[in-house]
Motif scaffolding. Sequence first.
Motif, PDB file in Angstrom:
ATOM      1  N   ASN A  87       1.296  -0.824   0.186  1.00 51.91           N
ATOM      2  CA  ASN A  87       0.031  -0.097   0.554  1.00 51.91           C
ATOM      3  C   ASN A  87       0.690   1.455  -0.034  1.00 51.91           C
ATOM      4  O   ASN A  87       1.989   1.724   0.078  1.00 51.91           O
ATOM      5  N   VAL A  88       0.253   2.754   0.472  1.00 50.85           N
ATOM      6  CA  VAL A  88       1.293   3.484   0.352  1.00 50.85           C
ATOM      7  C   VAL A  88       1.276   4.270   1.664  1.00 50.85           C
ATOM      8  O   VAL A  88       0.989   5.430   2.156  1.00 50.85           O
ATOM      9  N   ARG A  89       1.100   3.905   2.900  1.00 50.63           N
ATOM     10  CA  ARG A  89       1.237   4.047   3.713  1.00 50.63           C
ATOM     11  C   ARG A  89       2.684   4.982   4.099  1.00 50.63           C
ATOM     12  O   ARG A  89       3.970   4.969   3.166  1.00 50.63           O
ATOM     13  N   GLY A  90       2.100   6.335   4.394  1.00 45.71           N
ATOM     14  CA  GLY A  90       2.869   7.682   4.888  1.00 45.71           C
ATOM     15  C   GLY A  90       3.075   8.137   3.352  1.00 45.71           C
ATOM     16  O   GLY A  90       3.155   9.218   3.595  1.00 45.71           O
ATOM     17  N   ILE A  91       1.957   8.260   3.034  1.00 48.28           N
ATOM     18  CA  ILE A  91       2.033   8.879   1.519  1.00 48.28           C
ATOM     19  C   ILE A  91       0.816  10.300   2.030  1.00 48.28           C
ATOM     20  O   ILE A  91       1.024  11.410   1.382  1.00 48.28           O
ATOM     21  N   HIS A  92       0.853  10.251   3.369  1.00 47.05           N
ATOM     22  CA  HIS A  92      -0.427  11.211   3.853  1.00 47.05           C
ATOM     23  C   HIS A  92       0.413  12.300   4.678  1.00 47.05           C
ATOM     24  O   HIS A  92      -0.472  12.804   5.301  1.00 47.05           O
ATOM     25  N   ALA A  93       1.733  11.887   5.310  1.00 45.70           N
ATOM     26  CA  ALA A  93       2.628  11.822   6.198  1.00 45.70           C
ATOM     27  C   ALA A  93       2.452  13.483   5.758  1.00 45.70           C
ATOM     28  O   ALA A  93       2.218  14.284   6.210  1.00 45.70           O
ATOM     29  N   GLN A  94       3.123  14.298   4.448  1.00 44.09           N
ATOM     30  CA  GLN A  94       2.795  15.629   4.158  1.00 44.09           C
ATOM     31  C   GLN A  94       2.336  16.474   4.260  1.00 44.09           C
ATOM     32  O   GLN A  94       1.866  17.562   4.711  1.00 44.09           O
ATOM     33  N   PRO A  95       1.082  15.834   3.068  1.00 47.22           N
ATOM     34  CA  PRO A  95      -0.178  16.706   3.703  1.00 47.22           C
ATOM     35  C   PRO A  95      -0.784  17.038   4.655  1.00 47.22           C
ATOM     36  O   PRO A  95      -1.257  18.294   5.526  1.00 47.22           O
ATOM     37  N   MET A  96      -0.530  15.865   5.629  1.00 50.23           N
ATOM     38  CA  MET A  96      -1.088  15.990   7.297  1.00 50.23           C
ATOM     39  C   MET A  96      -0.086  17.020   7.748  1.00 50.23           C
ATOM     40  O   MET A  96      -0.759  17.867   8.500  1.00 50.23           O
ATOM     41  N   ALA A  97       0.921  16.553   7.766  1.00 53.92           N
ATOM     42  CA  ALA A  97       1.898  17.395   8.627  1.00 53.92           C
ATOM     43  C   ALA A  97       1.371  18.955   8.111  1.00 53.92           C
ATOM     44  O   ALA A  97       1.382  20.162   9.034  1.00 53.92           O
ATOM     45  N   GLU A  98       1.456  18.997   6.958  1.00 51.20           N
ATOM     46  CA  GLU A  98       1.177  20.943   6.255  1.00 51.20           C
ATOM     47  C   GLU A  98      -0.232  21.130   6.933  1.00 51.20           C
ATOM     48  O   GLU A  98      -0.601  22.370   7.138  1.00 51.20           O
ATOM     49  N   TYR A  99      -1.272  20.336   7.353  1.00 52.64           N
ATOM     50  CA  TYR A  99      -2.657  20.599   7.125  1.00 52.64           C
ATOM     51  C   TYR A  99      -2.186  21.239   9.152  1.00 52.64           C
ATOM     52  O   TYR A  99      -3.160  21.937   9.402  1.00 52.64           O
ATOM     53  N   ALA A 100      -1.845  20.092   9.528  1.00 52.25           N
ATOM     54  CA  ALA A 100      -1.656  20.415  11.240  1.00 52.25           C
ATOM     55  C   ALA A 100      -1.060  21.986  11.571  1.00 52.25           C
ATOM     56  O   ALA A 100      -1.343  22.458  12.451  1.00 52.25           O
ATOM     57  N   ILE A 101       0.354  22.385  10.904  1.00 54.60           N
ATOM     58  CA  ILE A 101       1.071  22.895  11.140  1.00 54.60           C
ATOM     59  C   ILE A 101       0.398  24.804  11.131  1.00 54.60           C
ATOM     60  O   ILE A 101      -0.108  25.655  11.144  1.00 54.60           O
ATOM     61  N   SER A 102      -0.828  24.109   9.434  1.00 55.59           N
ATOM     62  CA  SER A 102      -1.315  25.297   8.786  1.00 55.59           C
ATOM     63  C   SER A 102      -2.740  25.426   9.673  1.00 55.59           C
ATOM     64  O   SER A 102      -3.316  26.561  10.124  1.00 55.59           O
ATOM     65  N   MET A 103      -2.973  24.916  10.654  1.00 47.09           N
ATOM     66  CA  MET A 103      -4.256  24.872  11.313  1.00 47.09           C
ATOM     67  C   MET A 103      -3.636  25.685  12.068  1.00 47.09           C
ATOM     68  O   MET A 103      -4.385  26.529  13.288  1.00 47.09           O
ATOM     69  N   LEU A 104      -2.967  24.979  13.427  1.00 46.88           N
ATOM     70  CA  LEU A 104      -2.150  25.557  14.287  1.00 46.88           C
ATOM     71  C   LEU A 104      -1.919  26.900  14.587  1.00 46.88           C
ATOM     72  O   LEU A 104      -1.928  27.959  15.180  1.00 46.88           O
ATOM     73  N   LEU A 105      -1.057  27.296  13.236  1.00 53.39           N
ATOM     74  CA  LEU A 105      -0.972  29.110  12.859  1.00 53.39           C
ATOM     75  C   LEU A 105      -2.555  29.781  12.823  1.00 53.39           C
ATOM     76  O   LEU A 105      -1.871  30.635  13.082  1.00 53.39           O
ATOM     77  N   GLN A 106      -2.992  28.573  11.874  1.00 48.76           N
ATOM     78  CA  GLN A 106      -4.426  29.897  11.571  1.00 48.76           C
ATOM     79  C   GLN A 106      -5.395  30.209  13.362  1.00 48.76           C
ATOM     80  O   GLN A 106      -5.506  31.273  12.719  1.00 48.76           O
ATOM     81  N   VAL A 107      -5.097  28.644  13.979  1.00 49.96           N
ATOM     82  CA  VAL A 107      -5.845  29.171  15.935  1.00 49.96           C
ATOM     83  C   VAL A 107      -5.014  30.524  16.068  1.00 49.96           C
ATOM     84  O   VAL A 107      -5.204  31.579  16.553  1.00 49.96           O
ATOM     85  N   SER A 108      -3.084  30.165  16.446  1.00 54.95           N
ATOM     86  CA  SER A 108      -2.748  30.854  17.228  1.00 54.95           C
ATOM     87  C   SER A 108      -3.040  32.329  16.449  1.00 54.95           C
ATOM     88  O   SER A 108      -2.465  33.330  17.675  1.00 54.95           O
TER      89      SER A 108
END
Lengths: 317, 317
Positions: free
Chosen positions: B91-112
């Motif tokens: 399968n493609v385990r790990g393929i979500h790492a980059q978009p999901m990490a961007e999502y997390a940082i992006s949303m923490l910045l958005q809220v903070s």
Amino acid sequence: MKIVSAIKRVPDEIQLRLQTRFPEAAFIFCHGMGEAKYYLEEADVFITYGEDLDREKIQSAKKLKWIMVLSAGMDLMPFDEIAKRDILVTNVRGIHAQPMAEYAISMLLQVSRKAKTLIQQEQKAEWSRRPVMNEISGRTMVLLGTGAIQQEVARLAKAFQIKTIGVSKSGKKKPHFDQTFPVQQLDLVLPLGDFVVATLPSTPGTRYLLEEKHFKEMPKRAIFLNMGRGDLVSSEVILNAVRQKEISHAVLDVFEEEPLPEDHPLWREENVTVTPHLSGISPHYVPRGFDLFEKNLSVFISGDGELRNIIDPKRGY
Amino acid sequence: MKIVSAIKRVPDEIQLRLQTRFPEAAFIFCHGMGEAKYYLEEADVFITYGEDLDREKIQSAKKLKWIMVLSAGMDLMPFDEIAKRDILVTNVRGIHAQPMAEYAISMLLQVSRKAKTLIQQEQKAEWSRRPVMNEISGRTMVLLGTGAIQQEVARLAKAFQIKTIGVSKSGKKKPHFDQTFPVQQLDLVLPLGDFVVATLPSTPGTRYLLEEKHFKEMPKRAIFLNMGRGDLVSSEVILNAVRQKEISHAVLDVFEEEPLPEDHPLWREENVTVTPHLSGISPHYVPRGFDLFEKNLSVFISGDGELRNIIDPKRGY
């Protein structure tokens, strides 16, 4: 030694830490210049934002040996008088790097990942996965300016595997830049910029440096972000570039006229994001400024080590 | 060798690249399973999102030796039949790492950094510098889960000088984490989290792992972000925690019920940000998936090197 501060609302813990660490100094923390001016005469060291000093105040401060300016812009400092008296001036150059770099990355993420659309959907309780959240990872950033702020922007960009291309007067190599070019090669570099980020100060060399042709040179997908000075490019040119779809979005924190007038078309342009010149504002500003002051004070008293951010009063920077 | 793909809209350049690089293979790119099922019988290799396979299809695919699943979740795969036939699954385990990490940082910045407030101001053409944009730099992040996605979140967090504390079943040390703890010590770790980021899958061990008391343990300034599975914590508990101001904000990409019903109170809660389970979506998804496939295909054909992301059909992961 008397140290007078005109900085409002210095947190108690900072006052206490300084007084404890430097028992040989008497600190007078004032609530602004209105209060501080009564103590200037006895001050050996004066801490100020630099906008409240004039020639008369320097003259009245007969014992003054050092002015610590808790700011980076020093347009209002009476440098002629300061130079005459050979007073040491230091500032907090670089202190804006961290909040401004966060601002840049934050806004590029916001635009690329369609935050406004997602927030609108949320307001309507609309579950739609159609908005395409573009990644910033792996793109190319052209940075206009390669100083402390842009080095911090570039450092964060590199963490996102973004290619960083700097443009400066000299084109000299700087940390965290993959490539750097002199400003004469701007036309060659702009076509590479998925993101074009400007932090340039206002100088005769940068005023209206960006013209219509430069936005035509950028890729159509480019996001232009200006957090330097508003006179780098006219609003007219930005509006045209966005309306003609020469670039996809402009993020603007600085403007030719500030505050941006309420009826200005930039406010209402869909592919322009306006923020009220706050990229450099940080709740950590005063603590970081006093951290720098503390390091310098330790050098100033002991004579050991090197003072940071010394300003040449003859040049004003 | 026949390679059948059921993936819709595979870009021409990817099709061309594969056909050029592997002339010994005949590729059949289909537009979904509706078309692909006619070719299954002759397929040696089958590329799928994994939701469209059943026992009958596996039985009809008599020559099938390898299933490449372009997804990470494989709840719907008929593993019993696959195990019987000893078919290779990757399968493609790990393929979500980059978009999901961007999502997390992006949303923490958005809220903070108060993005919603600043966007509201912009809509009203209001120039106000009152909103306090908190930095994410230098804070502490507690990460629930320490796998590929969280390692990428932690890597980006470290670039922002964020302290990263991981929590996992074993508590084993992982790259980009300053500290890691076993889940038994969750109560000790949560009070440290300025940010608490969860990417946990849904397993008997994680289902409703977070309870009321855990939100009381977090600092009042904490931002809680869940992009794992919605049954990590009940909406009820999150709503209470936010309303009682036990935490300052919750960012939710996953929910107990998806799509989140239009009348659900989470949509309308001021200090909750809802996104429609899209943290892992990326325009780069298919290209990255086929990159992985290409690497594996080269190993599969030559027998040289090691296949990545092999799934044990008996365990299903």
